[in-house]
Design a protein around this motif. Sequence first.
Motif: not given
Length: 90
Positions: A11-20, A25-33
Motif C-alpha cells: 500500500r505504501l509503495w502504491e501511494n508512493l508511485l501515485e505521489a511521485t 517502484k525503484s524510481k519512486a523509492l529512489d526519489d523518496a530516498a
Amino acid sequence: MRIESTDERQRLWENLLEATDENAKSKALDDAARYYCRMRGDVAGYGNGKIEELLRAADNRGSLTASEIAAILDTRELPIEVETEVRVGE
C-alpha cells in the motif's frame, strides 16, 4: 538487496508511485530516498538539510512568506512554487 513485500508496504509503495508520478517502484523509492536525505541533511552530498535551513531562516527572520518557504523547500524530487491571487468582489 531484498525487501520483504508485506501488505502494508505494498500500500505504501502504491501511494508512493501515485505521489511521485513514477511508473516503477525503484524510481519512486529512489526519489523518496533522495528527498528524505535532502530534507534531513547531515549525509554525504546533501549538506545541512532543507529542514534545518528552513528552521534557521524562520528563527533569523522571525517569519517567512509562502514564497520564501517554497524557495527553501523546492527540490528536484518535489518541485514547489507559490502563486498568490487576490480578488476583491466578483
